[in-house]
Design a protein around this motif. Structure first.
Motif, PDB file in Angstrom:
ATOM      1  N   ALA A 148       0.871  -1.179   0.000  1.00 23.52           N
ATOM      2  CA  ALA A 148       0.000   0.000   0.000  1.00 23.52           C
ATOM      3  C   ALA A 148       0.906   1.226   0.000  1.00 23.52           C
ATOM      4  N   VAL A 149       0.616   2.162  -0.896  1.00 24.46           N
ATOM      5  CA  VAL A 149       1.448   3.358  -1.029  1.00 24.46           C
ATOM      6  C   VAL A 149       0.561   4.596  -0.993  1.00 24.46           C
ATOM      7  N   VAL A 150       1.022   5.597  -0.275  1.00 28.74           N
ATOM      8  CA  VAL A 150       0.417   6.924  -0.302  1.00 28.74           C
ATOM      9  C   VAL A 150       1.523   7.881  -0.728  1.00 28.74           C
ATOM     10  N   ASP A 151       1.320   8.533  -1.865  1.00 28.78           N
ATOM     11  CA  ASP A 151       2.241   9.556  -2.349  1.00 28.78           C
ATOM     12  C   ASP A 151       1.601  10.916  -2.138  1.00 28.78           C
ATOM     13  N   ILE A 152       2.392  11.858  -1.659  1.00 28.65           N
ATOM     14  CA  ILE A 152       1.951  13.242  -1.501  1.00 28.65           C
ATOM     15  C   ILE A 152       2.835  14.093  -2.412  1.00 28.65           C
ATOM     16  N   TRP A 153       2.188  14.793  -3.330  1.00 29.40           N
ATOM     17  CA  TRP A 153       2.893  15.626  -4.292  1.00 29.40           C
ATOM     18  C   TRP A 153       2.508  17.089  -4.064  1.00 29.40           C
ATOM     19  N   ARG A 154       3.495  17.981  -4.025  1.00 27.10           N
ATOM     20  CA  ARG A 154       3.217  19.420  -3.959  1.00 27.10           C
ATOM     21  C   ARG A 154       3.547  20.023  -5.312  1.00 27.10           C
ATOM     22  N   LEU A 155       2.609  20.812  -5.831  1.00 25.54           N
ATOM     23  CA  LEU A 155       2.769  21.421  -7.144  1.00 25.54           C
ATOM     24  C   LEU A 155       2.855  22.931  -7.045  1.00 25.54           C
ATOM     25  N   VAL A 156       3.631  23.502  -7.933  1.00 24.61           N
ATOM     26  CA  VAL A 156       3.683  24.944  -8.147  1.00 24.61           C
ATOM     27  C   VAL A 156       3.531  25.133  -9.646  1.00 24.61           C
ATOM     28  N   GLY A 157       2.521  25.899 -10.034  1.00 23.39           N
ATOM     29  CA  GLY A 157       2.228  26.004 -11.456  1.00 23.39           C
ATOM     30  C   GLY A 157       1.791  24.641 -11.958  1.00 23.39           C
ATOM     31  N   ASP A 158       2.371  24.207 -13.040  1.00 23.86           N
ATOM     32  CA  ASP A 158       2.046  22.894 -13.608  1.00 23.86           C
ATOM     33  C   ASP A 158       3.144  21.873 -13.366  1.00 23.86           C
ATOM     34  N   ARG A 159       3.945  22.084 -12.331  1.00 21.97           N
ATOM     35  CA  ARG A 159       5.063  21.178 -12.055  1.00 21.97           C
ATOM     36  C   ARG A 159       5.027  20.685 -10.610  1.00 21.97           C
ATOM     37  N   ILE A 160       5.473  19.445 -10.440  1.00 22.69           N
ATOM     38  CA  ILE A 160       5.638  18.875  -9.105  1.00 22.69           C
ATOM     39  C   ILE A 160       6.976  19.348  -8.562  1.00 22.69           C
ATOM     40  N   VAL A 161       6.945  19.886  -7.336  1.00 26.37           N
ATOM     41  CA  VAL A 161       8.171  20.420  -6.746  1.00 26.37           C
ATOM     42  C   VAL A 161       8.643  19.613  -5.537  1.00 26.37           C
ATOM     43  N   GLU A 162       7.724  18.843  -4.904  1.00 26.25           N
ATOM     44  CA  GLU A 162       8.106  18.045  -3.739  1.00 26.25           C
ATOM     45  C   GLU A 162       7.303  16.762  -3.688  1.00 26.25           C
ATOM     46  N   HIS A 163       7.892  15.747  -3.043  1.00 25.47           N
ATOM     47  CA  HIS A 163       7.239  14.448  -2.885  1.00 25.47           C
ATOM     48  C   HIS A 163       7.569  13.828  -1.528  1.00 25.47           C
ATOM     49  N   TRP A 164       6.524  13.272  -0.900  1.00 19.51           N
ATOM     50  CA  TRP A 164       6.644  12.463   0.302  1.00 19.51           C
ATOM     51  C   TRP A 164       5.896  11.165   0.030  1.00 19.51           C
ATOM     52  N   ASP A 165       6.241  10.095   0.746  1.00 22.21           N
ATOM     53  CA  ASP A 165       5.437   8.886   0.618  1.00 22.21           C
ATOM     54  C   ASP A 165       5.411   8.100   1.920  1.00 22.21           C
ATOM     55  N   VAL A 166       4.413   7.229   1.992  1.00 24.47           N
ATOM     56  CA  VAL A 166       4.270   6.270   3.079  1.00 24.47           C
ATOM     57  C   VAL A 166       4.031   4.934   2.395  1.00 24.47           C
ATOM     58  N   VAL A 167       4.827   3.933   2.749  1.00 24.79           N
ATOM     59  CA  VAL A 167       4.773   2.638   2.087  1.00 24.79           C
ATOM     60  C   VAL A 167       4.607   1.558   3.152  1.00 24.79           C
ATOM     61  N   GLN A 168       3.660   0.630   2.912  1.00 25.06           N
ATOM     62  CA  GLN A 168       3.378  -0.416   3.891  1.00 25.06           C
ATOM     63  C   GLN A 168       3.042  -1.718   3.178  1.00 25.06           C
ATOM     64  N   PRO A 169       3.712  -2.828   3.542  1.00 24.52           N
ATOM     65  CA  PRO A 169       3.328  -4.110   2.957  1.00 24.52           C
ATOM     66  C   PRO A 169       1.872  -4.431   3.305  1.00 24.52           C
ATOM     67  N   VAL A 170       1.152  -4.994   2.354  1.00 24.28           N
ATOM     68  CA  VAL A 170      -0.238  -5.393   2.611  1.00 24.28           C
ATOM     69  C   VAL A 170      -0.202  -6.707   3.382  1.00 24.28           C
ATOM     70  N   PRO A 171      -0.761  -6.729   4.602  1.00 23.97           N
ATOM     71  CA  PRO A 171      -0.756  -7.963   5.387  1.00 23.97           C
ATOM     72  C   PRO A 171      -1.819  -8.947   4.891  1.00 23.97           C
ATOM     73  N   ALA A 172      -1.800 -10.140   5.455  1.00 27.42           N
ATOM     74  CA  ALA A 172      -2.804 -11.162   5.138  1.00 27.42           C
ATOM     75  C   ALA A 172      -4.198 -10.643   5.476  1.00 27.42           C
ATOM     76  N   ASP A 173      -5.184 -11.103   4.724  1.00 28.47           N
ATOM     77  CA  ASP A 173      -6.566 -10.642   4.900  1.00 28.47           C
ATOM     78  C   ASP A 173      -7.058 -10.740   6.341  1.00 28.47           C
ATOM     79  N   GLU A 174      -6.704 -11.817   7.031  1.00 26.34           N
ATOM     80  CA  GLU A 174      -7.190 -11.990   8.411  1.00 26.34           C
ATOM     81  C   GLU A 174      -6.617 -10.947   9.376  1.00 26.34           C
ATOM     82  N   GLN A 175      -5.555 -10.288   8.992  1.00 27.16           N
ATOM     83  CA  GLN A 175      -4.977  -9.237   9.824  1.00 27.16           C
ATOM     84  C   GLN A 175      -5.642  -7.893   9.604  1.00 27.16           C
ATOM     85  N   ILE A 176      -6.431  -7.774   8.540  1.00 27.05           N
ATOM     86  CA  ILE A 176      -7.090  -6.504   8.223  1.00 27.05           C
ATOM     87  C   ILE A 176      -8.561  -6.768   7.884  1.00 27.05           C
TER      88      ILE A 176
END
Length: 128
Positions: free
Chosen positions: A95-123
């Motif tokens: 599972a990935v969450v990307d956060i992009w900051r834009l100025v004008g029509d360009r991306i200037v910054e990026h952050w992310d959060v990345v997490q392995p997807v656990p087995a179904d019974e865990q979620i």
């Protein structure tokens, strides 16, 4: 919010979704049109700078993974995408969450959060 803020958020959302769709289809060069030259990367181990980031990400597992976009949230100058990344070796994926900051029509910054997807019974309420 004002109409101009709403339309800027929607414009940024469309830019990022288009870039995501192109990237997911294998077009890593789309990043040249989206990232500003002085792009700042906040993820550990990933380089800043447009060219260095593109070279890095083009050789990273994400470049050959299947990306399933699940949701997009946009405000004035930030766009957040939440997606599932899978590979033949890891069908459960990440599972990935990307956060992009834009100025004008360009991306200037990026952050992310990345997490392995656990087995179904865990979620019992689902990951996505």
């Amino acid at each position: 919010m004002t109409d101009s803020t709403d339309s800027r958020a929607e414009h940024n959302r469309r830019l990022v979704v288009h870039g995501f769709t192109e990237f997911a289809a294998g077009n890593t060069e789309i990043l040249r049109t989206l990232l500003r030259e002085d792009f700042i990367e906040h993820s550990p181990g990933n380089p800043s700078g447009r060219d260095a980031f593109i070279e890095f990400i083009s050789n990273a597992p994400v470049a050959n993974a299947r990306l399933e976009l699940r949701r997009v949230v946009a405000d004035d100058d930030h766009v957040v995408v939440h997606y599932r990344m899978t590979t033949p070796e890891d069908e459960r994926g990440t599972a990935v969450v990307d956060i992009w900051r834009l100025v004008g029509d360009r991306i200037v910054e990026h952050w992310d959060v990345v997490q392995p997807v656990p087995a179904d019974e865990q979620i019992p309420n689902g990951m996505f």
